[in-house]
Design a protein around this motif. Structure first.
Motif, PDB file in Angstrom:
ATOM      1  N   VAL A 190       0.835  -1.203   0.000  1.00 16.67           N
ATOM      2  CA  VAL A 190       0.000   0.000   0.000  1.00 16.67           C
ATOM      3  C   VAL A 190       0.872   1.257   0.000  1.00 16.67           C
ATOM      4  CG1 VAL A 190      -1.688   1.306   1.319  1.00 16.67           C
ATOM      5  CG2 VAL A 190      -1.952  -1.150   1.097  1.00 16.67           C
ATOM      6  N   ILE A 191       1.918   1.255   0.828  1.00 19.58           N
ATOM      7  CA  ILE A 191       2.779   2.439   0.898  1.00 19.58           C
ATOM      8  C   ILE A 191       3.562   2.589  -0.415  1.00 19.58           C
ATOM      9  CG2 ILE A 191       4.773   3.473   2.099  1.00 19.58           C
ATOM     10  CD1 ILE A 191       3.597   2.076   4.657  1.00 19.58           C
ATOM     11  N   ASP A 192       4.025   1.468  -0.935  1.00 22.87           N
ATOM     12  CA  ASP A 192       4.729   1.469  -2.214  1.00 22.87           C
ATOM     13  C   ASP A 192       3.837   2.068  -3.305  1.00 22.87           C
ATOM     14  OD1 ASP A 192       7.076   0.649  -3.661  1.00 22.87           O
ATOM     15  OD2 ASP A 192       5.765  -0.784  -4.682  1.00 22.87           O
ATOM     16  N   ASN A 193       2.590   1.648  -3.285  1.00 25.11           N
ATOM     17  CA  ASN A 193       1.597   2.158  -4.229  1.00 25.11           C
ATOM     18  C   ASN A 193       1.443   3.674  -4.085  1.00 25.11           C
ATOM     19  OD1 ASN A 193      -0.626   1.246  -6.131  1.00 25.11           O
ATOM     20  ND2 ASN A 193      -1.775   2.502  -4.682  1.00 25.11           N
ATOM     21  N   ALA A 244      -6.211   1.471  10.377  1.00 26.40           N
ATOM     22  CA  ALA A 244      -5.066   2.146   9.777  1.00 26.40           C
ATOM     23  C   ALA A 244      -5.525   2.760   8.458  1.00 26.40           C
ATOM     24  CB  ALA A 244      -3.946   1.145   9.521  1.00 26.40           C
ATOM     25  N   THR A 245      -5.159   4.047   8.253  1.00 25.95           N
ATOM     26  CA  THR A 245      -5.513   4.673   6.982  1.00 25.95           C
ATOM     27  C   THR A 245      -4.252   5.206   6.315  1.00 25.95           C
ATOM     28  OG1 THR A 245      -6.009   6.690   8.201  1.00 25.95           O
ATOM     29  CG2 THR A 245      -7.872   5.349   7.582  1.00 25.95           C
ATOM     30  N   ILE A 246      -4.210   5.008   4.999  1.00 20.86           N
ATOM     31  CA  ILE A 246      -3.087   5.530   4.220  1.00 20.86           C
ATOM     32  C   ILE A 246      -3.717   6.400   3.134  1.00 20.86           C
ATOM     33  CG2 ILE A 246      -1.181   4.982   2.655  1.00 20.86           C
ATOM     34  CD1 ILE A 246      -2.264   2.342   5.046  1.00 20.86           C
ATOM     35  N   LYS A 247      -3.413   7.724   3.192  1.00 22.64           N
ATOM     36  CA  LYS A 247      -4.034   8.657   2.252  1.00 22.64           C
ATOM     37  C   LYS A 247      -2.967   9.324   1.401  1.00 22.64           C
ATOM     38  CE  LYS A 247      -6.169  10.437   5.815  1.00 22.64           C
ATOM     39  NZ  LYS A 247      -6.974  11.255   6.719  1.00 22.64           N
ATOM     40  N   LEU A 297      -0.404  -6.163  -9.150  1.00 24.59           N
ATOM     41  CA  LEU A 297      -1.149  -7.030  -8.237  1.00 24.59           C
ATOM     42  C   LEU A 297      -1.037  -6.546  -6.801  1.00 24.59           C
ATOM     43  CD1 LEU A 297      -0.114 -10.480  -9.676  1.00 24.59           C
ATOM     44  CD2 LEU A 297      -2.386  -9.502  -9.743  1.00 24.59           C
ATOM     45  N   GLY A 298      -0.285  -5.462  -6.604  1.00 27.36           N
ATOM     46  CA  GLY A 298       0.019  -4.997  -5.252  1.00 27.36           C
ATOM     47  C   GLY A 298      -1.199  -4.834  -4.364  1.00 27.36           C
ATOM     48  N   LEU A 299      -2.188  -4.062  -4.854  1.00 29.31           N
ATOM     49  CA  LEU A 299      -3.363  -3.813  -4.008  1.00 29.31           C
ATOM     50  C   LEU A 299      -4.204  -5.070  -3.852  1.00 29.31           C
ATOM     51  CD1 LEU A 299      -4.589  -0.235  -4.937  1.00 29.31           C
ATOM     52  CD2 LEU A 299      -3.413  -0.991  -2.889  1.00 29.31           C
TER      53      LEU A 299
END
Lengths: 233, 608
Positions: B511-514, B538-541, B573-575
């Motif tokens: 997710v962070i890589d994305n 946890a939220t990643i914005k 395919l990451g996500l």
């Protein structure tokens, strides 16, 4: 060392040939075999110093071959397998293999692992067994607390004082998980506050020095959400 | 017109009017009874023609005179009639003129009996009841009897009769008109009840929720109770003495109040029933029918094998059970019958044994079949599962083996010294692409394994806060290179959850890589963790560096890449892997796209 004889066992002839070529370029002598039974014969008729062994093979598979070899020989075995699960790796290593490389592999990484295994086998062969009291040995790692030295597969590695302390702590307690705060408090002798990054940076540096592939560490591992540890061998 | 007739005020007025009219007519009945009137007076004009006169006076006179012969009882003076009676030996009379013509002069009320033969004066009412009275009494066969009522007496009586007649007719008129009016109003109420001015629907009131048969039973009981008390109390109303006594007053008041109460209750119930009939719910909404339906449904469910239609084995069990129960019931009945015929009572036990034998053997056979089928389906399932796992493993092997050759030979090729410059470039591209292919294959199998559920999980208690910190520290090189800042907001305390640390690391790494890959240069990525209602959220914005023309569902679909051109590296395919790994760890993975804001929410239950 440069004349070490390596046995490459793979039922896929193209792969066997490629590995042959790769290692020949480094000056090694290569013996090829295409299944487990041929491999056993080759060991008897040749003086082999290292075996690269595929797992899925006809007649006798790699794991059984490993067991058979270990009945009589102490030659380092690197398993090459398309199976990449942790459980497969653990199984392979517990059968007596010294390293486990998943296909498709990076040729340079394979070369590094081969060199490392050969170094350990040929140079430390007997010496490794008689460790001095000041030495802590975990797999190919040998940490001398008196000399403040670390050798990886017999090769000297330079560490900073903090790196050495961290490695010393983790190696003495191999298999035990330490949290970043814990490591910080023990190594820096200060109260830990928001130290994850500091510790992690050190861990990464150590890894780059002692691991062949820092992204897939063999010794120094992150236990995600908990801490860090040195894998026990 | 319609709105007036169906308005509540009209209905209530009509209802009250009906009650008043009913009460009035009952009051008239009381008045009639109190005055002790004869109904006859309303339709027989002349007293002498009335049956009342015959039974009350004439027969009494006959009786008195015969008594005179038999026992010599005196007839009181002023009885109002002349008589002559003889049985041949004894003769009695209250007049000197004992010849027949004297009596016949009183032609309005002259009665002559000669040895059982009756004859009357010219204008006298020859009543049937008199004939039957004489016929029933043998005494009259032996005597001669002349009776004539005096004109004065008759005149007086006629006057009274006429007064009574006038009042009776008045009572009858009032009663008839009240009843007719009440009936008209009742018909009106029946027509309008349930209707409202605003629509044509039937509106049911709260009372209508009571089952109709209960209402009906209550109505009948109430009417019966009313009639009984009415006939019990009514006699007390009758005049005794000259004035209106206390008993009469109380009885009257009692009856009036009682009538008003009962008639209004009955009216309400009646109208409720009418509404139900109108709404076609009279039968449907009755307790008997409801209970019947329930009982019917119950038995139907007991004996209805249709539920088992698709399961022939269960169906056969069901019908066998049905036959067993009904035949056992029949046998119990038969046992009683056969007990009366001693030699035959051996039959039921034998039959019972036969039925039990049939039942048990049949059932055992079916159970065996069911177990067999169950095992077969279980085996099928296991086989399918094994095949799926084998497929993933084999395809994995079949893809990885040639890839190993490709990578190895490209490496060898790159070490060749005699290559031209262009060839060296090509080899570089090959090396790059083969490494990417390696990454895709690896990701693809991770995904295949986790979505097929064929993945080994190493669940342990871990601190999600620490895990995210470790992930960020692990990725510090990429983060520094990316010109994107990471802003974190974590709670002070550890956030403990149960999950597989390695998998969860892959989740946050992906997710962070994305976020690093697709963020607008110079913007910040916000990584936050908080505890919400027993959940670790946890939220990643991040702000996307391009227009996101896809929905949150689309981005999670495999191989969907943020940029349609697909020129950056990565497997796409990451996500999907992040979502799948979150799910296998027992968490919840959500993507929100809001304008340029891309937000991933990862939610886990807190430990304990």
């Amino acid at each position: 060392m440069d004349n070490a004889r390596i046995l490459v066992v793979d039922d896929d002839k193209e792969i066997a040939k490629a590995i042959d070529k790769l290692l020949s370029l480094e000056g090694y002598e290569i013996v090829r075999a295409y299944n487990g039974l041929e491999a056993l014969d080759a060991i008897v008729s040749n003086n082999i110093q290292l075996i690269l062994l595929d797992v899925m093979m006809p007649k006798l598979d790699g794991l059984s071959t490993t067991l058979k070899i270990r009945e009589s020989k102490n030659i380092p075995i690197i398993i090459l397998s398309a199976k990449s699960e942790d459980s497969d790796k653990i199984l392979g290593l517990s059968m007596g293999a010294d390293d486990y490389v998943t296909k498709p592999f990076n040729p340079q990484e394979l070369l590094a692992r081969v060199k490392s295994q050969l170094r350990r086998y040929m140079h430390l062969g007997d010496m490794g067994n008689i460790a001095r009291s000041s030495q802590i040995v975990v797999g190919g790692l040998c940490l001398d607390t008196d000399a403040k030295q670390l050798t990886v597969d017999g090769e000297l590695v330079k560490l900073t004082a903090k790196e050495f302390k961290i490695l010393e702590l983790l190696m003495i307690n191999a298999g035990v998980v330490f949290s970043a705060e814990n490591i910080y408090e023990r190594v820096w002798n200060e109260t830990a506050y928001s130290v994850e990054n500091t510790v992690m940076v050190h861990i990464r540096r150590i890894r780059e020095k002692i691991e062949i592939n820092p992204k897939e560490p063999k010794y120094l591992k992150v236990v995600w959400g908990i801490g860090y540890k040195i894998e026990k061998y | 017109m319609r709105s007036i007739s169906t308005s509540t005020a009209t209905k209530i007025t009509a209802f009250i009017l009906v009650i008043i009219l009913i009460t009035v007519s009952v009051a008239q009945v009381q008045r009639f009874i109190y005055r002790d009137f004869e109904i006859e007076s309303s339709f027989v004009k002349e007293y002498k023609d009335s049956e009342d006169f015959v039974t009350d006076r004439v027969i009494n006179a006959f009786h008195q005179t015969t008594d005179l012969i038999k026992s010599g009882n005196k007839i009181p003076q002023n009885s109002g009639f002349y008589y002559y009676v003889t049985d041949g030996t004894k003769t009695f009379s209250n007049t000197e003129n004992i010849n027949k013509s004297f009596f016949e002069k009183y032609s309005n009320a002259c009665y002559i009996n000669e040895k059982g033969l009756l004859s009357f004066g010219k204008n006298t009412n020859s009543s049937e009841s008199l004939y039957s009275y004489v016929d029933a009494n043998k005494t009259f066969n032996n005597i001669t009897l002349y009776i004539a009522f005096q004109d004065d007496f008759m005149k007086l009586r006629q006057q009274e009769w006429q007064e009574m007649r006038a009042e009776t007719i008045q009572i009858a008129t009032i009663m008839t008109s009240s009843i007719v009016l009440a009936l008209v109003l009742i018909v009106f109420l029946i027509c309008v009840t349930g209707r409202e001015p605003q629509d044509k629907e039937i509106h049911l009131s709260k009372l209508d929720r009571i089952y109709s048969d209960i209402l009906l039973a209550f109505l009948i009981l109430l009417i019966a109770f009313y009639l009984e008390s009415f006939f019990n109390v009514m006699p007390y109303v009758r005049k005794s003495g000259t004035k209106l006594g206390r008993i009469q007053i109380y009885s009257m008041i009692y009856i009036e109040i009682f009538t008003a109460a009962v008639s209004s209750t009955c009216g309400v119930i009646l109208l409720s029933l009418v509404r139900k009939i109108k709404a076609d719910k009279m039968l449907k909404h009755s307790m008997i029918l409801t209970v019947c339906y329930k009982v019917y449904d119950f038995f139907k469910s007991l004996f209805d094998g249709r539920v088992f239609e698709k399961y022939p084995l269960t169906k056969s069990l069901f019908y066998r059970q049905l036959v067993f129960i009904s035949s056992s019931a029949a046998l119990v009945f038969l046992t009683f019958v056969f007990l009366m015929v001693p030699p035959l009572f051996i039959i039921p036990p034998i039959l019972e044994i036969a039925i039990i034998y049939w039942y048990i053997t049949g059932n055992n056979k079916t159970f065996e079949d069911i177990n067999k089928g169950f095992n077969e389906s279980l085996e099928e399932q296991m086989k399918a599962e094994r095949m799926k796992i084998a497929l993933v493993t084999n395809v994995s092997h079949d893809l990885k083996t040639p890839l190993t050759s490709i990578i190895s030979y490209i490496d060898l090729l790159s070490k060749e010294e005699n290559l031209s410059e262009t060839a060296t470039d090509y080899v570089k591209v090959l090396a790059e692409k083969s490494n990417r292919l390696k990454q895709i294959v690896s990701d693809l199998f991770d995904l295949a394994k986790s979505t097929s559920g064929n993945i080994t999980m190493d669940l342990e208690s871990l601190d999600l806060k620490k895990l995210i910190e470790q992930t960020l520290a692990d990725m510090s090189d990429e983060i520094e290179k990316s010109e994107i800042q990471i802003k974190t907001k974590f709670p002070d305390r550890p956030v403990n959850i149960i999950a597989d640390g390695k998998k969860l690391y892959r989740v946050f790494q992906n997710v962070i890589d994305n976020a690093l890959k697709y963020s607008l240069i110079g913007t910040r990525v916000f990584v936050e963790l908080e505890e919400v209602n027993g959940n670790a959220v946890a939220t990643i914005k991040n702000i996307a560096g391009y227009e996101m023309d896809f929905t949150s569902d689309e981005i999670l679909q495999r191989f969907n890449r943020g940029d349609k051109s697909r020129n950056t590296d990565g497997s796409g395919l990451g996500l999907s892997i992040a979502e799948s790994f979150t799910n296998v760890c027992g968490g919840n993975f959500k993507v929100d796209v809001d304008g340029d804001l891309f937000k991933v929410t990862i939610c886990f239950n807190l430990e304990n």
